[in-house]
Motif scaffolding. Structure first.
Motif, PDB file in Angstrom:
ATOM      1  N   UNK A  32       0.808  -1.212   0.000  1.00  0.00           N
ATOM      2  CA  UNK A  32       0.000   0.000   0.000  1.00  0.00           C
ATOM      3  C   UNK A  32       0.838   1.257   0.000  1.00  0.00           C
ATOM      4  N   UNK A  33       0.287   2.310  -0.600  1.00  0.00           N
ATOM      5  CA  UNK A  33       0.911   3.632  -0.647  1.00  0.00           C
ATOM      6  C   UNK A  33      -0.180   4.663  -0.446  1.00  0.00           C
ATOM      7  N   UNK A  34       0.107   5.697   0.330  1.00  0.00           N
ATOM      8  CA  UNK A  34      -0.903   6.727   0.545  1.00  0.00           C
ATOM      9  C   UNK A  34      -0.248   8.076   0.795  1.00  0.00           C
ATOM     10  N   UNK A  35      -0.955   9.132   0.350  1.00  0.00           N
ATOM     11  CA  UNK A  35      -0.570  10.506   0.675  1.00  0.00           C
ATOM     12  C   UNK A  35      -1.516  11.107   1.708  1.00  0.00           C
ATOM     13  N   UNK A  36      -2.457  10.266   2.217  1.00  0.00           N
ATOM     14  CA  UNK A  36      -3.448  10.732   3.189  1.00  0.00           C
ATOM     15  C   UNK A  36      -3.297   9.969   4.500  1.00  0.00           C
ATOM     16  N   UNK A  37      -2.942  10.639   5.592  1.00  0.00           N
ATOM     17  CA  UNK A  37      -2.813   9.945   6.878  1.00  0.00           C
ATOM     18  C   UNK A  37      -4.096   9.277   7.347  1.00  0.00           C
ATOM     19  N   UNK A  38      -5.236   9.905   7.125  1.00  0.00           N
ATOM     20  CA  UNK A  38      -6.495   9.312   7.595  1.00  0.00           C
ATOM     21  C   UNK A  38      -6.846   8.044   6.815  1.00  0.00           C
ATOM     22  N   UNK A  52       6.370  -0.081   8.085  1.00  0.00           N
ATOM     23  CA  UNK A  52       5.706   1.156   7.684  1.00  0.00           C
ATOM     24  C   UNK A  52       6.761   2.243   7.491  1.00  0.00           C
ATOM     25  N   UNK A  53       6.886   2.719   6.247  1.00  0.00           N
ATOM     26  CA  UNK A  53       7.736   3.873   5.950  1.00  0.00           C
ATOM     27  C   UNK A  53       6.859   5.102   6.149  1.00  0.00           C
ATOM     28  N   UNK A  54       7.165   5.905   7.174  1.00  0.00           N
ATOM     29  CA  UNK A  54       6.201   6.888   7.673  1.00  0.00           C
ATOM     30  C   UNK A  54       6.811   8.284   7.806  1.00  0.00           C
ATOM     31  N   UNK A  55       6.182   9.250   7.134  1.00  0.00           N
ATOM     32  CA  UNK A  55       6.527  10.653   7.334  1.00  0.00           C
ATOM     33  C   UNK A  55       5.980  11.098   8.686  1.00  0.00           C
ATOM     34  N   UNK A  56       6.527  12.158   9.242  1.00  0.00           N
ATOM     35  CA  UNK A  56       6.079  12.622  10.557  1.00  0.00           C
ATOM     36  C   UNK A  56       5.192  13.854  10.440  1.00  0.00           C
ATOM     37  N   UNK A  57       5.673  14.893   9.801  1.00  0.00           N
ATOM     38  CA  UNK A  57       4.918  16.137   9.732  1.00  0.00           C
ATOM     39  C   UNK A  57       3.992  16.112   8.514  1.00  0.00           C
ATOM     40  N   UNK A  58       2.697  15.895   8.793  1.00  0.00           N
ATOM     41  CA  UNK A  58       1.686  15.831   7.736  1.00  0.00           C
ATOM     42  C   UNK A  58       0.453  16.592   8.190  1.00  0.00           C
ATOM     43  N   UNK A  59      -0.370  17.064   7.266  1.00  0.00           N
ATOM     44  CA  UNK A  59      -1.581  17.809   7.661  1.00  0.00           C
ATOM     45  C   UNK A  59      -2.609  16.916   8.340  1.00  0.00           C
ATOM     46  N   UNK A  60      -3.266  17.468   9.337  1.00  0.00           N
ATOM     47  CA  UNK A  60      -4.376  16.836  10.083  1.00  0.00           C
ATOM     48  C   UNK A  60      -3.944  15.721  11.033  1.00  0.00           C
ATOM     49  N   UNK A  61      -2.919  14.975  10.673  1.00  0.00           N
ATOM     50  CA  UNK A  61      -2.506  13.845  11.504  1.00  0.00           C
ATOM     51  C   UNK A  61      -1.016  13.635  11.336  1.00  0.00           C
ATOM     52  N   UNK A  62      -0.253  13.773  12.419  1.00  0.00           N
ATOM     53  CA  UNK A  62       1.190  13.536  12.318  1.00  0.00           C
ATOM     54  C   UNK A  62       1.468  12.036  12.323  1.00  0.00           C
ATOM     55  N   UNK A  63       2.691  11.685  11.975  1.00  0.00           N
ATOM     56  CA  UNK A  63       3.078  10.286  12.032  1.00  0.00           C
ATOM     57  C   UNK A  63       2.956   9.720  13.429  1.00  0.00           C
ATOM     58  N   UNK A  64       3.278  10.516  14.441  1.00  0.00           N
ATOM     59  CA  UNK A  64       3.145  10.064  15.825  1.00  0.00           C
ATOM     60  C   UNK A  64       1.671   9.809  16.176  1.00  0.00           C
ATOM     61  N   UNK A  65       0.791  10.741  15.755  1.00  0.00           N
ATOM     62  CA  UNK A  65      -0.638  10.594  16.036  1.00  0.00           C
ATOM     63  C   UNK A  65      -1.201   9.340  15.378  1.00  0.00           C
ATOM     64  N   UNK A  66      -0.707   9.029  14.184  1.00  0.00           N
ATOM     65  CA  UNK A  66      -1.210   7.858  13.471  1.00  0.00           C
ATOM     66  C   UNK A  66      -0.843   6.561  14.181  1.00  0.00           C
ATOM     67  N   UNK A  67       0.330   6.500  14.767  1.00  0.00           N
ATOM     68  CA  UNK A  67       0.788   5.254  15.385  1.00  0.00           C
ATOM     69  C   UNK A  67       0.081   4.941  16.702  1.00  0.00           C
ATOM     70  N   UNK A  68      -0.275   5.951  17.463  1.00  0.00           N
ATOM     71  CA  UNK A  68      -0.774   5.717  18.822  1.00  0.00           C
ATOM     72  C   UNK A  68      -2.022   4.833  18.881  1.00  0.00           C
ATOM     73  N   UNK A  69      -3.007   4.978  18.000  1.00  0.00           N
ATOM     74  CA  UNK A  69      -4.209   4.123  18.128  1.00  0.00           C
ATOM     75  C   UNK A  69      -4.056   2.723  17.535  1.00  0.00           C
TER      76      UNK A  69
END
Length: 237
Positions: A32-38, A52-69
């Motif tokens: 999978x590939x995505x430009x949308x964190x949500x 997971x190859x993951x950017x950190x600073x993204x709009x609406x949801x940071x990489x850190x925010x995405x990992x926590x749930x």
């Protein structure tokens, strides 16, 4: 067993680069590939991913925010332009932290670490300290396969417009790459471009004349605009 990879970055150029790097390695499977964190979060909550190859600073949801749930969190290789996130990233037991722009060589180092974190993947062989250093190599796409070639085995590379013919000590093969791309990626201490159509291995040069270089008993022309750079390299040696 293939290592399942997912790439998330809000910049399409960044995801395209990582997709291209992943495609060179047969052990990696891009799921999978995505430009949308949500959208990526929904995918990761429903699908198993190893890396997971993951950017950190993204709009609406940071990489850190995405990992926590995430309950079944994959191993993470952060890819970011901001070094200041390095310390915070290790809260998530990351495999590696890559700072953009990411070279293929640095990407390979991260991939090498993956085998230590994934118990179901085949371990890479350990090399005793007394053995010779591992050979440098590159993967080239030939037809539908990724072919591994030791750089020391390459004699010269010939441009065929959008393709290159790679001449090695055991034969030649054709790969879908531009010669200008290889000129940037191959180590400059081992390879030099001598013509718009040729890159040669310095190790395999047999003789040099005013207008040509001989490699493997073949005379390859020296282009006028490349001669100054060639002379500079030869004087350095």
């Amino acid at each position: 067993m293939a290592i399942r990879c997912f790439v998330l970055d809000d910049e399409p150029l960044a995801t395209d680069l990582l997709k291209e790097y992943i495609s060179r390695l047969p052990d990696l499977q891009l799921v999978g590939v995505s430009n949308s964190p949500t959208q990526a979060l929904l995918f990761l909550q429903q699908n198993a991913v190893d890396i997971l190859f993951l950017d950190i600073q993204m709009p609406r949801l940071t990489g850190f925010d995405l990992l926590r749930p995430l309950n079944n969190r994959p191993k993470v290789i952060f890819t970011t332009a901001f070094r200041e996130y390095a310390l915070d990233s290790y809260e998530f037991d990351v495999v590696d932290f890559l700072v953009k722009p990411i070279s293929f060589e640095r990407f390979l180092q991260s991939v090498g670490k993956i085998y230590r974190f994934l118990p179901n993947s085949s371990p890479q062989p350990e090399v005793a300290e007394t053995t010779r250093p591992a050979k440098e190599y590159q993967y080239f796409k030939v037809d539908k396969e990724m072919i591994k070639i030791d750089l020391d085995d390459i004699l010269w590379i010939e441009s065929l417009k959008d393709y290159v013919r790679i001449h090695t000590i055991s034969g030649s093969l054709v790969s879908y790459l531009r010669i200008s791309y290889l000129e940037e990626k191959l180590p400059p201490n081992k390879f030099v471009r001598i013509h718009k159509s040729f890159i040669v291995s310095l190790h395999h040069v047999q003789a040099i004349a005013a207008s040509y270089i001989r490699v493997n008993n073949e005379e390859l022309p020296i282009g006028r605009i490349y001669k100054a750079r060639l002379d500079e390299i030869l004087q350095g040696n």
